[in-house]
Write a protein that holds these residues in place. Structure first.
Motif, short mmCIF file in Angstrom:
data_model
loop_
_atom_site.label_atom_id
_atom_site.label_comp_id
_atom_site.label_asym_id
_atom_site.label_seq_id
_atom_site.Cartn_x
_atom_site.Cartn_y
_atom_site.Cartn_z
N ALA A 151 17.23 -1.25 -4.82
CA ALA A 151 17.15 -2.71 -4.93
C ALA A 151 16.30 -3.25 -3.77
CB ALA A 151 18.54 -3.32 -4.89
N PHE A 152 15.44 -4.20 -4.11
CA PHE A 152 14.53 -4.78 -3.13
C PHE A 152 14.76 -6.29 -3.07
CE2 PHE A 152 12.70 -1.04 -5.02
CZ PHE A 152 12.41 -0.27 -3.91
N LEU A 153 15.20 -6.76 -1.91
CA LEU A 153 15.40 -8.19 -1.69
C LEU A 153 14.05 -8.78 -1.32
CD1 LEU A 153 17.46 -10.51 -1.45
CD2 LEU A 153 17.73 -9.87 0.96
N VAL A 154 13.60 -9.75 -2.12
CA VAL A 154 12.28 -10.36 -1.93
C VAL A 154 12.42 -11.88 -1.93
CG1 VAL A 154 11.06 -8.42 -3.01
CG2 VAL A 154 11.79 -10.35 -4.43
N ASP A 155 11.42 -12.54 -1.38
CA ASP A 155 11.44 -14.01 -1.44
C ASP A 155 10.94 -14.46 -2.82
OD1 ASP A 155 8.59 -13.98 -1.36
OD2 ASP A 155 8.57 -14.33 0.80
N GLU A 156 11.04 -15.74 -3.07
CA GLU A 156 10.69 -16.29 -4.39
C GLU A 156 9.22 -16.01 -4.75
OE1 GLU A 156 12.64 -17.67 -6.68
OE2 GLU A 156 14.48 -17.70 -5.49
N ALA A 157 8.32 -16.18 -3.80
CA ALA A 157 6.90 -15.96 -4.08
C ALA A 157 6.63 -14.50 -4.42
CB ALA A 157 6.05 -16.40 -2.89
N ARG A 158 7.21 -13.59 -3.67
CA ARG A 158 6.99 -12.17 -3.94
C ARG A 158 7.62 -11.78 -5.28
NH1 ARG A 158 6.37 -7.67 0.12
NH2 ARG A 158 4.62 -8.98 0.67
N PHE A 159 8.77 -12.39 -5.62
CA PHE A 159 9.38 -12.12 -6.93
C PHE A 159 8.41 -12.54 -8.04
CE2 PHE A 159 11.76 -13.01 -10.74
CZ PHE A 159 12.70 -11.99 -10.79
N ASP A 160 7.85 -13.75 -7.92
CA ASP A 160 6.91 -14.24 -8.93
C ASP A 160 5.73 -13.28 -9.09
OD1 ASP A 160 8.41 -16.51 -9.52
OD2 ASP A 160 7.28 -17.78 -8.11
N GLU A 191 0.82 -1.20 0.00
CA GLU A 191 0.00 0.00 0.00
C GLU A 191 0.86 1.25 0.00
OE1 GLU A 191 -3.39 0.12 -0.13
OE2 GLU A 191 -3.24 -2.04 -0.44
N VAL A 192 0.31 2.31 -0.53
CA VAL A 192 0.92 3.64 -0.40
C VAL A 192 0.45 4.19 0.94
CG1 VAL A 192 0.96 5.99 -1.31
CG2 VAL A 192 0.98 4.05 -2.88
N VAL A 222 5.90 1.96 2.36
CA VAL A 222 6.50 1.30 3.51
C VAL A 222 6.83 -0.15 3.16
CG1 VAL A 222 6.20 0.70 5.95
CG2 VAL A 222 5.13 2.78 5.04
N LEU A 223 8.07 -0.55 3.43
CA LEU A 223 8.50 -1.91 3.17
C LEU A 223 8.29 -2.77 4.41
CD1 LEU A 223 11.80 -1.03 1.28
CD2 LEU A 223 9.50 -1.37 0.35
N ASP A 224 8.41 -4.09 4.25
CA ASP A 224 8.15 -5.02 5.35
C ASP A 224 9.07 -4.80 6.56
OD1 ASP A 224 6.13 -6.15 3.87
OD2 ASP A 224 7.32 -7.86 3.21
N ASN A 225 10.25 -4.25 6.33
CA ASN A 225 11.18 -4.00 7.45
C ASN A 225 10.98 -2.62 8.04
OD1 ASN A 225 12.25 -2.51 5.38
ND2 ASN A 225 14.35 -3.23 5.65
N SER A 226 9.88 -1.95 7.70
CA SER A 226 9.47 -0.63 8.19
C SER A 226 10.27 0.52 7.59
CB SER A 226 9.51 -0.55 9.72
OG SER A 226 8.59 -1.48 10.26
#
Length: 122
Positions: free
Chosen positions: A62-71, A29-30, A41-45
């Motif tokens: 650059a945004f480090l994401v897990d495999e599911a979020r990348f997909d 969300e914005v 806001v990113l997951d790490n606040s």
């Protein structure tokens, strides 16, 4: 307390449009506009605080994401017809990379900021 990134200001010609663009790609969300800023806001606040500027100098984020979020995010990039590249210099269009045993992709936001999604970091 250790050291952590809290926020960064991201220059944009239209802070609302640019914040919405990134939030849509990431599936977040914005945040509520606060003063001159529109936050994503990113997951790490940590937040990317978009601020309208007439002279935008493109940066790299650059945004480090897990495999599911990348997909999910990569699917939104393709569905929206956003150009993407496997490399930061935009020499390999329409491909992703597999650095460090993961996946990565680069794409530009409306202001020319070079955005990156990656599933593994060095």
């Amino acid at each position: 307390m250790g050291i952590e990134l809290n926020h960064t200001i991201v220059g944009a010609r239209d802070k609302h449009e640019s914040a919405r663009f990134l939030a849509d790609v990431l599936g977040v969300e914005v945040g509520a506009e606060t003063g001159p800023f529109v936050p994503v806001v990113l997951d790490n606040s940590a937040t990317l605080d978009y601020m309208s500027q007439s002279d935008v100098r493109p940066q790299h984020y650059a945004f480090l994401v897990d495999e599911a979020r990348f997909d999910e995010a990569f699917g939104r990039i393709r569905d929206a017809g956003i150009a993407y590249w496997a490399d930061p210099g935009h020499q390999t269009p329409g491909e992703i990379n597999h650095r460090w045993g993961g996946r990565g992709v680069y794409f530009d936001d409306p202001d020319g900021h070079n955005m990156e999604l990656l599933t593994k970091a060095p």
